[in-house]
Motif scaffolding. Sequence first.
Motif, PDB file in Angstrom:
ATOM      1  N   GLY A   9       0.784  -1.135   0.024  1.00 39.53           N
ATOM      2  CA  GLY A   9      -0.096  -0.048   0.039  1.00 39.53           C
ATOM      3  C   GLY A   9       0.812   1.156   0.174  1.00 39.53           C
ATOM      4  O   GLY A   9       2.123   1.050   0.099  1.00 39.53           O
ATOM      5  N   GLY A  10       0.168   2.603  -0.156  1.00 36.46           N
ATOM      6  CA  GLY A  10       0.939   3.677  -0.237  1.00 36.46           C
ATOM      7  C   GLY A  10      -0.034   4.772  -0.703  1.00 36.46           C
ATOM      8  O   GLY A  10      -1.023   4.624  -0.677  1.00 36.46           O
ATOM      9  N   LEU A  18      -0.551   0.625  -8.224  1.00 29.80           N
ATOM     10  CA  LEU A  18      -0.063   0.150  -7.143  1.00 29.80           C
ATOM     11  C   LEU A  18      -0.388  -1.165  -7.296  1.00 29.80           C
ATOM     12  O   LEU A  18      -1.118  -1.808  -7.873  1.00 29.80           O
ATOM     13  N   ARG A  19       0.790  -1.886  -6.733  1.00 36.57           N
ATOM     14  CA  ARG A  19       0.763  -3.570  -6.673  1.00 36.57           C
ATOM     15  C   ARG A  19       0.424  -3.838  -5.015  1.00 36.57           C
ATOM     16  O   ARG A  19       1.475  -3.629  -4.591  1.00 36.57           O
ATOM     17  N   LEU A  20      -0.573  -4.633  -4.771  1.00 36.23           N
ATOM     18  CA  LEU A  20      -0.679  -5.260  -3.523  1.00 36.23           C
ATOM     19  C   LEU A  20      -0.485  -6.586  -3.431  1.00 36.23           C
ATOM     20  O   LEU A  20      -0.789  -7.244  -4.442  1.00 36.23           O
ATOM     21  N   SER A  21       0.376  -7.078  -2.454  1.00 34.00           N
ATOM     22  CA  SER A  21       0.545  -8.541  -2.304  1.00 34.00           C
ATOM     23  C   SER A  21       0.000  -9.129  -1.136  1.00 34.00           C
ATOM     24  O   SER A  21      -0.032  -8.624   0.217  1.00 34.00           O
ATOM     25  N   CYS A  22      -0.379 -10.266  -1.316  1.00 34.74           N
ATOM     26  CA  CYS A  22      -0.841 -10.978   0.088  1.00 34.74           C
ATOM     27  C   CYS A  22       0.033 -12.306   0.080  1.00 34.74           C
ATOM     28  O   CYS A  22      -0.211 -13.037  -0.658  1.00 34.74           O
ATOM     29  N   ALA A  23       0.641 -12.578   1.383  1.00 30.73           N
ATOM     30  CA  ALA A  23       1.255 -13.991   1.396  1.00 30.73           C
ATOM     31  C   ALA A  23       0.350 -14.511   2.475  1.00 30.73           C
ATOM     32  O   ALA A  23       0.138 -14.211   3.658  1.00 30.73           O
ATOM     33  N   TYR A 118     -10.660 -16.259   6.522  1.00 28.47           N
ATOM     34  CA  TYR A 118      -9.248 -15.791   7.304  1.00 28.47           C
ATOM     35  C   TYR A 118      -8.960 -14.242   6.674  1.00 28.47           C
ATOM     36  O   TYR A 118      -9.424 -14.189   5.473  1.00 28.47           O
ATOM     37  N   TRP A 119      -8.425 -13.615   7.516  1.00 22.47           N
ATOM     38  CA  TRP A 119      -8.378 -11.954   7.015  1.00 22.47           C
ATOM     39  C   TRP A 119      -7.008 -11.553   7.432  1.00 22.47           C
ATOM     40  O   TRP A 119      -6.556 -11.764   8.505  1.00 22.47           O
ATOM     41  N   GLY A 120      -6.329 -10.693   6.605  1.00 13.67           N
ATOM     42  CA  GLY A 120      -5.115 -10.080   7.094  1.00 13.67           C
ATOM     43  C   GLY A 120      -5.436  -8.759   7.506  1.00 13.67           C
ATOM     44  O   GLY A 120      -6.420  -8.433   7.975  1.00 13.67           O
ATOM     45  N   GLN A 121      -4.511  -8.186   7.981  1.00 13.07           N
ATOM     46  CA  GLN A 121      -4.605  -6.812   8.781  1.00 13.07           C
ATOM     47  C   GLN A 121      -4.981  -5.634   8.088  1.00 13.07           C
ATOM     48  O   GLN A 121      -5.451  -4.567   8.687  1.00 13.07           O
ATOM     49  N   GLY A 122      -4.571  -5.795   6.700  1.00 17.62           N
ATOM     50  CA  GLY A 122      -5.094  -4.317   5.788  1.00 17.62           C
ATOM     51  C   GLY A 122      -3.770  -3.683   5.685  1.00 17.62           C
ATOM     52  O   GLY A 122      -3.000  -3.547   6.417  1.00 17.62           O
ATOM     53  N   THR A 123      -4.002  -3.065   4.389  1.00 17.19           N
ATOM     54  CA  THR A 123      -2.865  -2.060   4.067  1.00 17.19           C
ATOM     55  C   THR A 123      -3.517  -0.941   3.458  1.00 17.19           C
ATOM     56  O   THR A 123      -4.483  -0.979   2.706  1.00 17.19           O
ATOM     57  N   GLN A 124      -3.244   0.178   3.778  1.00 16.46           N
ATOM     58  CA  GLN A 124      -3.655   1.656   3.580  1.00 16.46           C
ATOM     59  C   GLN A 124      -3.242   1.859   2.073  1.00 16.46           C
ATOM     60  O   GLN A 124      -1.985   1.840   1.505  1.00 16.46           O
ATOM     61  N   VAL A 125      -4.303   2.181   1.194  1.00 12.72           N
ATOM     62  CA  VAL A 125      -4.080   2.748  -0.077  1.00 12.72           C
ATOM     63  C   VAL A 125      -4.573   4.326  -0.235  1.00 12.72           C
ATOM     64  O   VAL A 125      -5.834   4.122   0.113  1.00 12.72           O
ATOM     65  N   THR A 126      -3.982   5.048  -0.557  1.00 16.96           N
ATOM     66  CA  THR A 126      -4.525   6.634  -0.514  1.00 16.96           C
ATOM     67  C   THR A 126      -4.296   7.180  -1.810  1.00 16.96           C
ATOM     68  O   THR A 126      -2.829   6.994  -2.545  1.00 16.96           O
ATOM     69  N   VAL A 127      -5.239   7.485  -2.597  1.00 19.49           N
ATOM     70  CA  VAL A 127      -5.144   8.095  -4.006  1.00 19.49           C
ATOM     71  C   VAL A 127      -5.564   9.621  -3.893  1.00 19.49           C
ATOM     72  O   VAL A 127      -6.594   9.927  -3.592  1.00 19.49           O
ATOM     73  N   SER A 128      -4.684  10.480  -4.095  1.00 20.66           N
ATOM     74  CA  SER A 128      -4.969  11.996  -4.042  1.00 20.66           C
ATOM     75  C   SER A 128      -5.170  12.195  -5.509  1.00 20.66           C
ATOM     76  O   SER A 128      -4.752  11.835  -6.586  1.00 20.66           O
ATOM     77  N   SER A 129      -5.956  13.560  -5.284  1.00 20.82           N
ATOM     78  CA  SER A 129      -6.545  14.087  -6.680  1.00 20.82           C
ATOM     79  C   SER A 129      -5.866  15.042  -7.073  1.00 20.82           C
ATOM     80  O   SER A 129      -4.707  15.584  -6.906  1.00 20.82           O
TER      81      SER A 129
END
Length: 129
Positions: A9-10, A18-23, A118-129
Amino acid sequence: QVQLVESGGGLVQAGASLRLSCAASGRTFSTSVMGWFRQAPGKERTFVAAIRWSGGTTLFADSVKGRFTISRDNAKNTVTLQMNSLKPEDTAVYYCAAHRARAAQSAYVPRLGREYDYWGQGTQVTVSS
Protein backbone atom coordinates in the motif's frame (compact mmCIF):
# COMPACT_ATOMS: atom_id res chain seq x y z
CA GLN A 1 -5.30 -21.73 10.64
CA VAL A 2 -4.19 -19.53 7.80
CA GLN A 3 -2.19 -16.36 8.25
CA LEU A 4 -2.39 -13.55 5.70
CA VAL A 5 -0.03 -10.60 5.42
CA GLU A 6 -0.64 -7.76 2.99
CA SER A 7 1.98 -5.39 1.61
CA GLY A 8 2.35 -2.75 -1.06
CA GLY A 9 0.00 0.00 0.00
CA GLY A 10 0.93 3.66 -0.13
CA LEU A 11 0.10 7.16 -1.28
CA VAL A 12 -0.15 7.84 -5.00
CA GLN A 13 -1.67 10.39 -7.31
CA ALA A 14 -4.74 9.75 -9.41
CA GLY A 15 -3.90 7.78 -12.54
CA ALA A 16 -0.98 5.98 -10.96
CA SER A 17 -0.60 2.27 -10.27
CA LEU A 18 0.02 0.20 -7.17
CA ARG A 19 0.58 -3.47 -6.60
CA LEU A 20 -0.66 -5.16 -3.45
CA SER A 21 0.60 -8.54 -2.38
CA CYS A 22 -0.82 -11.04 0.06
CA ALA A 23 1.38 -13.77 1.50
CA ALA A 24 -0.48 -16.74 2.89
CA SER A 25 0.98 -19.23 5.35
CA GLY A 26 -0.23 -22.06 7.52
CA ARG A 27 -2.92 -24.44 6.27
CA THR A 28 -3.19 -22.80 2.88
CA PHE A 29 -4.10 -26.13 1.31
CA SER A 30 -7.46 -25.84 3.08
CA THR A 31 -8.35 -22.69 1.14
CA SER A 32 -9.74 -22.51 -2.36
CA VAL A 33 -10.23 -18.82 -3.04
CA MET A 34 -8.30 -15.68 -2.21
CA GLY A 35 -10.02 -12.34 -2.22
CA TRP A 36 -9.41 -8.65 -1.78
CA PHE A 37 -11.80 -6.33 0.00
CA ARG A 38 -11.56 -2.67 0.87
CA GLN A 39 -13.03 -0.35 3.43
CA ALA A 40 -13.10 3.40 3.00
CA PRO A 41 -13.47 5.71 6.02
CA GLY A 42 -17.01 5.66 7.31
CA LYS A 43 -18.12 3.00 4.85
CA GLU A 44 -18.69 -0.72 4.91
CA ARG A 45 -16.14 -3.19 3.66
CA THR A 46 -16.74 -4.10 0.02
CA PHE A 47 -15.58 -6.77 -2.36
CA VAL A 48 -12.85 -5.89 -4.86
CA ALA A 49 -11.62 -9.07 -6.54
CA ALA A 50 -11.04 -12.76 -5.99
CA ILE A 51 -9.24 -15.69 -7.58
CA ARG A 52 -9.35 -19.43 -7.20
CA TRP A 53 -6.08 -21.17 -6.40
CA SER A 54 -6.96 -23.95 -8.80
CA GLY A 55 -7.74 -22.91 -12.33
CA GLY A 56 -7.37 -19.19 -11.68
CA THR A 57 -11.01 -18.23 -12.12
CA THR A 58 -11.38 -14.56 -11.24
CA LEU A 59 -14.16 -12.22 -10.18
CA PHE A 60 -14.13 -8.43 -9.99
CA ALA A 61 -16.33 -5.72 -8.61
CA ASP A 62 -17.82 -3.56 -11.35
CA SER A 63 -16.05 -0.51 -9.96
CA VAL A 64 -12.60 -1.97 -10.69
CA LYS A 65 -13.19 -3.99 -13.86
CA GLY A 66 -10.71 -3.05 -16.55
CA ARG A 67 -8.42 -1.29 -14.07
CA PHE A 68 -7.48 -3.99 -11.55
CA THR A 69 -6.14 -7.46 -12.16
CA ILE A 70 -5.59 -10.30 -9.73
CA SER A 71 -3.10 -13.13 -10.00
CA ARG A 72 -1.76 -15.91 -7.84
CA ASP A 73 1.48 -17.81 -7.42
CA ASN A 74 0.58 -21.21 -6.08
CA ALA A 75 4.18 -22.17 -5.43
CA LYS A 76 4.75 -19.10 -3.25
CA ASN A 77 1.23 -18.94 -1.78
CA THR A 78 0.93 -15.32 -2.79
CA VAL A 79 -1.83 -13.32 -4.43
CA THR A 80 -1.25 -10.01 -6.15
CA LEU A 81 -3.70 -7.21 -6.86
CA GLN A 82 -2.44 -4.95 -9.61
CA MET A 83 -4.26 -1.62 -9.48
CA ASN A 84 -3.99 0.70 -12.47
CA SER A 85 -5.58 4.05 -13.28
CA LEU A 86 -6.23 4.64 -9.62
CA LYS A 87 -8.92 7.11 -8.61
CA PRO A 88 -9.43 9.04 -5.37
CA GLU A 89 -12.47 6.84 -4.69
CA ASP A 90 -10.14 3.83 -4.53
CA THR A 91 -8.77 5.20 -1.28
CA ALA A 92 -9.34 2.62 1.43
CA VAL A 93 -7.75 0.02 3.62
CA TYR A 94 -7.35 -3.09 1.50
CA TYR A 95 -7.74 -6.49 3.09
CA CYS A 96 -6.69 -9.89 1.84
CA ALA A 97 -9.00 -12.78 2.70
CA ALA A 98 -9.11 -16.53 2.24
CA HIS A 99 -12.12 -18.77 1.68
CA ARG A 100 -11.93 -22.32 3.01
CA ALA A 101 -12.71 -24.99 0.49
CA ARG A 102 -16.14 -26.56 0.81
CA ALA A 103 -17.46 -29.69 -0.82
CA ALA A 104 -19.23 -29.29 -4.16
CA GLN A 105 -17.76 -25.83 -4.81
CA SER A 106 -15.36 -26.67 -7.60
CA ALA A 107 -15.85 -23.39 -9.45
CA TYR A 108 -17.38 -21.10 -6.86
CA VAL A 109 -15.88 -17.66 -6.25
CA PRO A 110 -17.54 -15.88 -3.33
CA ARG A 111 -17.90 -12.12 -3.15
CA LEU A 112 -19.45 -11.73 0.29
CA GLY A 113 -17.19 -10.98 3.20
CA ARG A 114 -18.98 -13.44 5.44
CA GLU A 115 -17.95 -16.24 3.10
CA TYR A 116 -14.28 -15.66 3.85
CA ASP A 117 -12.73 -17.36 6.81
CA TYR A 118 -9.35 -15.70 7.27
CA TRP A 119 -8.34 -12.06 7.05
CA GLY A 120 -5.18 -10.04 6.96
CA GLN A 121 -4.56 -6.85 8.91
CA GLY A 122 -4.99 -4.60 5.91
CA THR A 123 -2.86 -2.11 4.04
CA GLN A 124 -3.69 1.53 3.40
CA VAL A 125 -4.07 2.82 -0.14
CA THR A 126 -4.49 6.56 -0.56
CA VAL A 127 -5.06 8.17 -3.95
CA SER A 128 -4.79 11.93 -4.13
CA SER A 129 -6.53 14.02 -6.77
